[in-house]
Design a protein around this motif. Structure first.
Motif, mmCIF file in Angstrom:
data_model
loop_
_atom_site.group_PDB
_atom_site.id
_atom_site.type_symbol
_atom_site.label_atom_id
_atom_site.label_comp_id
_atom_site.label_asym_id
_atom_site.label_seq_id
_atom_site.Cartn_x
_atom_site.Cartn_y
_atom_site.Cartn_z
ATOM 1 N N SER A 1 0.834 -1.202 0.000
ATOM 2 C CA SER A 1 0.000 0.000 0.000
ATOM 3 C C SER A 1 0.867 1.250 0.000
ATOM 4 N N ASN A 2 0.604 2.166 -0.930
ATOM 5 C CA ASN A 2 1.369 3.412 -0.965
ATOM 6 C C ASN A 2 0.537 4.627 -1.368
ATOM 7 N N VAL A 3 -0.777 4.474 -1.457
ATOM 8 C CA VAL A 3 -1.626 5.604 -1.831
ATOM 9 C C VAL A 3 -1.710 6.575 -0.662
ATOM 10 N N THR A 4 -1.688 7.863 -0.946
ATOM 11 C CA THR A 4 -1.682 8.891 0.087
ATOM 12 C C THR A 4 -3.039 9.581 0.193
ATOM 13 N N GLU A 5 -3.231 10.303 1.297
ATOM 14 C CA GLU A 5 -4.484 11.025 1.478
ATOM 15 C C GLU A 5 -4.665 12.085 0.387
ATOM 16 N N LYS A 6 -3.577 12.710 -0.017
ATOM 17 C CA LYS A 6 -3.657 13.725 -1.061
ATOM 18 C C LYS A 6 -4.218 13.139 -2.351
ATOM 19 N N ILE A 7 -3.769 11.952 -2.709
ATOM 20 C CA ILE A 7 -4.262 11.306 -3.926
ATOM 21 C C ILE A 7 -5.697 10.834 -3.736
ATOM 22 N N LEU A 8 -5.984 10.262 -2.576
ATOM 23 C CA LEU A 8 -7.348 9.786 -2.329
ATOM 24 C C LEU A 8 -8.362 10.927 -2.382
ATOM 25 N N SER A 9 -7.923 12.133 -2.031
ATOM 26 C CA SER A 9 -8.849 13.269 -2.055
ATOM 27 C C SER A 9 -9.277 13.632 -3.472
ATOM 28 N N LEU B 1 -1.585 -8.355 -20.950
ATOM 29 C CA LEU B 1 -0.419 -9.166 -21.327
ATOM 30 C C LEU B 1 0.900 -8.504 -20.944
ATOM 31 N N ILE B 2 0.888 -7.667 -19.940
ATOM 32 C CA ILE B 2 2.110 -7.026 -19.480
ATOM 33 C C ILE B 2 2.869 -8.015 -18.605
ATOM 34 N N PRO B 3 4.108 -8.338 -18.946
ATOM 35 C CA PRO B 3 4.860 -9.366 -18.217
ATOM 36 C C PRO B 3 5.003 -9.056 -16.736
ATOM 37 N N GLN B 4 5.152 -10.100 -15.940
ATOM 38 C CA GLN B 4 5.261 -9.946 -14.497
ATOM 39 C C GLN B 4 6.448 -9.080 -14.092
ATOM 40 N N ASN B 5 7.519 -9.130 -14.872
ATOM 41 C CA ASN B 5 8.724 -8.378 -14.511
ATOM 42 C C ASN B 5 8.831 -7.038 -15.245
ATOM 43 N N HIS B 6 7.743 -6.594 -15.865
ATOM 44 C CA HIS B 6 7.813 -5.354 -16.627
ATOM 45 C C HIS B 6 7.933 -4.145 -15.704
ATOM 46 N N ALA B 7 8.732 -3.171 -16.124
ATOM 47 C CA ALA B 7 9.004 -1.995 -15.293
ATOM 48 C C ALA B 7 7.756 -1.194 -14.972
ATOM 49 N N SER B 8 6.740 -1.268 -15.822
ATOM 50 C CA SER B 8 5.537 -0.467 -15.601
ATOM 51 C C SER B 8 4.760 -0.889 -14.365
ATOM 52 N N ARG B 9 5.037 -2.079 -13.831
ATOM 53 C CA ARG B 9 4.333 -2.561 -12.648
ATOM 54 C C ARG B 9 4.923 -2.017 -11.345
ATOM 55 N N ARG B 10 6.035 -1.343 -11.414
ATOM 56 C CA ARG B 10 6.758 -0.982 -10.208
ATOM 57 C C ARG B 10 5.911 -0.169 -9.235
ATOM 58 N N ARG B 11 6.081 -0.460 -7.990
ATOM 59 C CA ARG B 11 5.376 0.255 -6.937
ATOM 60 C C ARG B 11 5.746 1.731 -6.937
ATOM 61 N N GLU B 12 6.957 2.034 -7.320
ATOM 62 C CA GLU B 12 7.404 3.425 -7.318
ATOM 63 C C GLU B 12 6.736 4.252 -8.415
ATOM 64 N N ASP B 13 6.061 3.604 -9.371
ATOM 65 C CA ASP B 13 5.417 4.325 -10.472
ATOM 66 C C ASP B 13 3.896 4.304 -10.395
ATOM 67 N N ASN B 14 3.326 3.552 -9.453
ATOM 68 C CA ASN B 14 1.871 3.377 -9.382
ATOM 69 C C ASN B 14 1.370 3.610 -7.971
ATOM 70 N N TYR B 15 0.054 3.758 -7.862
ATOM 71 C CA TYR B 15 -0.586 3.893 -6.554
ATOM 72 C C TYR B 15 -1.368 2.611 -6.254
ATOM 73 N N TYR B 16 -0.864 1.867 -5.280
ATOM 74 C CA TYR B 16 -1.472 0.600 -4.890
ATOM 75 C C TYR B 16 -2.261 0.760 -3.600
ATOM 76 N N LEU B 17 -3.498 0.230 -3.596
ATOM 77 C CA LEU B 17 -4.260 0.123 -2.363
ATOM 78 C C LEU B 17 -3.751 -1.055 -1.555
ATOM 79 N N ASN B 18 -3.433 -2.114 -2.249
ATOM 80 C CA ASN B 18 -2.761 -3.281 -1.675
ATOM 81 C C ASN B 18 -2.214 -4.098 -2.844
ATOM 82 N N ARG B 19 -1.764 -5.302 -2.587
ATOM 83 C CA ARG B 19 -1.146 -6.098 -3.655
ATOM 84 C C ARG B 19 -2.124 -6.494 -4.759
#
Length: 453
Positions: A66-74, A132-150
């Motif tokens: 989880s990395n979503v912030t209150e600012k984004i949730l607003s 069809l985005i591979p499991q190891n693709h860079a676009s999945r990175r936590r540092e680039d997305n907002y995850y509520l959980n896994r």
């Protein structure tokens, strides 16, 4: 074809309290240290956690992802693209009306259906696996997305709805919505923006019906994947798809921006998918990439239950088109509630010409922040997100201006220059100092950096 319109979009030109619908229980101010590992789509949240995020009427347990912030949730639920007379609404309505009038079904009804109220909360499977985005693709990175959980996240692109809409039996549709990405901070990038997805599928008859001697042509073959087509597509089918897609998009942009526009196409290649296209438009002598599009990956189409059809898809960013069309200089303005901004777009019809009149240009205040990076993995997007969370829309730009490696200790130091400028009023140095100090303290506490303040 599943990669271009999700990650390339409009590329060169853009480029408070919680809302009632978003409630956070026990959410941390910031999640320390981003990870770059991929998110398994079939792995349930493995870390027991009593904290939850309540969003749009549902509760999502937090875990180590989880990395979503209150600012984004607003921002969730604001739906600027559905707010009447907002510039994003105007762009959406113009594109929608163009497709309604330009493309009709057999009975004269609009060929393309429009979906602009789909939930921005999607599963990781929808956002990545279904495309069809591979499991190891860079676009999945936590540092680039907002995850509520896994398992759940705020969608990173409207392509997250492609599979579901095709699976429901749709052959032609536009999907519009807010999307969320952790990114750099400047006047053309914002962690929340809006996209429009377009998809069109063709049967063999639909694609070849206007071709002389087209009765003998086929959509599929048992061939090999090349630089020009997928292994299952015939070359004739791909060429017709490309021609049709280019026609559709050329008509759209010339309708939006005028007949004097120059348009060109650039091929893009990905190692695991079909060749794609970038569309570039010449504005006042300068070429700007504005659209990503291409032939859809047949495996995606097949898995959604449309095995006998072939299709194309495109994606575009509403903010960046509006910035060009209305000459809006700062992406933060789209979130403004200042009447001086909003009233400029209250017009009697959606096609009325609008030239944005800038608000008073308030002076910037600039402060630098330097720190030694922690030994663990450090992501610039972690710092950008932290700065945005604390400073909000007071921050106009954050730029890495210096990177230094100590010759003996090998420790790495970053220096970031933060430009503060409120779009609606003049900031005081005391006000900025308090925000800047809070960013320094939070960077040490949340990111584990060693301050050089």
């Amino acid at each position: 074809m599943a990669m271009l319109w999700k990650f390339m979009r409009v590329a060169k030109y853009s480029k408070t309290a919680l809302a009632p619908k978003a409630k956070v229980k026990g959410i941390p101010t910031y999640s320390r240290h981003s990870s770059s590992k991929s998110v398994p789509s079939d792995l349930a949240a493995s870390t027991p956690c009593s904290n939850t995020v309540e969003l749009l009427g549902k509760a999502y347990p937090q875990d180590d992802y989880s990395n979503v912030t209150e600012k984004i949730l607003s921002k969730v639920g604001k739906n600027l693209h559905n707010k009447q007379h907002h510039p994003l609404w105007l762009i959406k309505e113009q594109v929608k009306e163009h497709f309604y009038k330009q493309y009709s079904g057999r009975r004269g009804t609009p060929l393309f259906s429009v979906y602009d109220r789909l939930s921005p909360v999607v599963t990781v499977q929808q956002n990545f696996d279904s495309l069809l985005i591979p499991q190891n693709h860079a676009s999945r990175r936590r540092e680039d997305n907002y995850y509520l959980n896994r398992d759940h996240m705020l969608r990173a692109h409207t392509s997250a709805h492609q599979w579901d809409l095709i699976r429901s039996g749709l052959d032609a549709f536009l999907a519009v919505g807010d999307v969320y990405r952790r990114d750099t901070i400047d006047n053309t990038h914002y962690p929340v923006f809006h996209q429009m997805e377009g998809v069109r599928l063709f049967s063999c008859h639909e694609l070849f019906s206007n071709i002389e001697d087209g009765e003998g042509l086929e959509l599929f073959e048992r061939g090999h994947r090349t630089a020009h087509k997928q292994e299952c597509h015939t070359l004739e089918a791909v060429r017709l798809l490309e021609f049709n897609l280019k026609q559709v998009l050329t008509k759209l942009v010339t309708h939006l921006f005028g007949e004097g526009l120059q348009v060109r196409w650039v091929d893009c290649y990905f190692p695991f998918t079909h060749p794609s296209f970038e569309m570039e438009i010449n504005f006042q002598g300068e070429w700007m990439e504005v659209l990503g599009c291409g032939v859809m990956e047949q495996q995606l189409v097949n898995s959604a239950g449309a095995q006998d059809k072939i299709g194309w898809a495109f994606g575009l960013g509403l903010e960046r088109l509006a910035m060009i069309l209305y000459d809006i200089p700062d992406i933060r303005l789209f979130w403004s509630e200042d009447e001086r901004f909003l009233k400029q777009f209250v017009v009697p019809h959606i096609w009325q010409k609008i030239k944005f009149q800038p608000l008073s240009r308030y002076p910037p205040l600039i402060n630098d922040i330097s720190f030694w990076l922690p030994s663990e993995t450090f992501s610039k997007n972690d710092f950008y997100d932290l700065a945005r969370t604390i400073g909000g829309d007071l921050i106009e730009k954050v730029v890495l201006v210096d990177e230094f490696t100590h010759p003996k200790t090998k420790k790495v130091s970053h220096c970031y220059r933060i430009t503060y400028r409120h779009p609606e009023r003049t900031l005081t140095q005391d006000e900025v100092h308090r925000v800047h100090q809070a960013i320094e303290e939070s960077a040490v506490r949340e990111l584990g950096v060693e301050g050089r303040f």
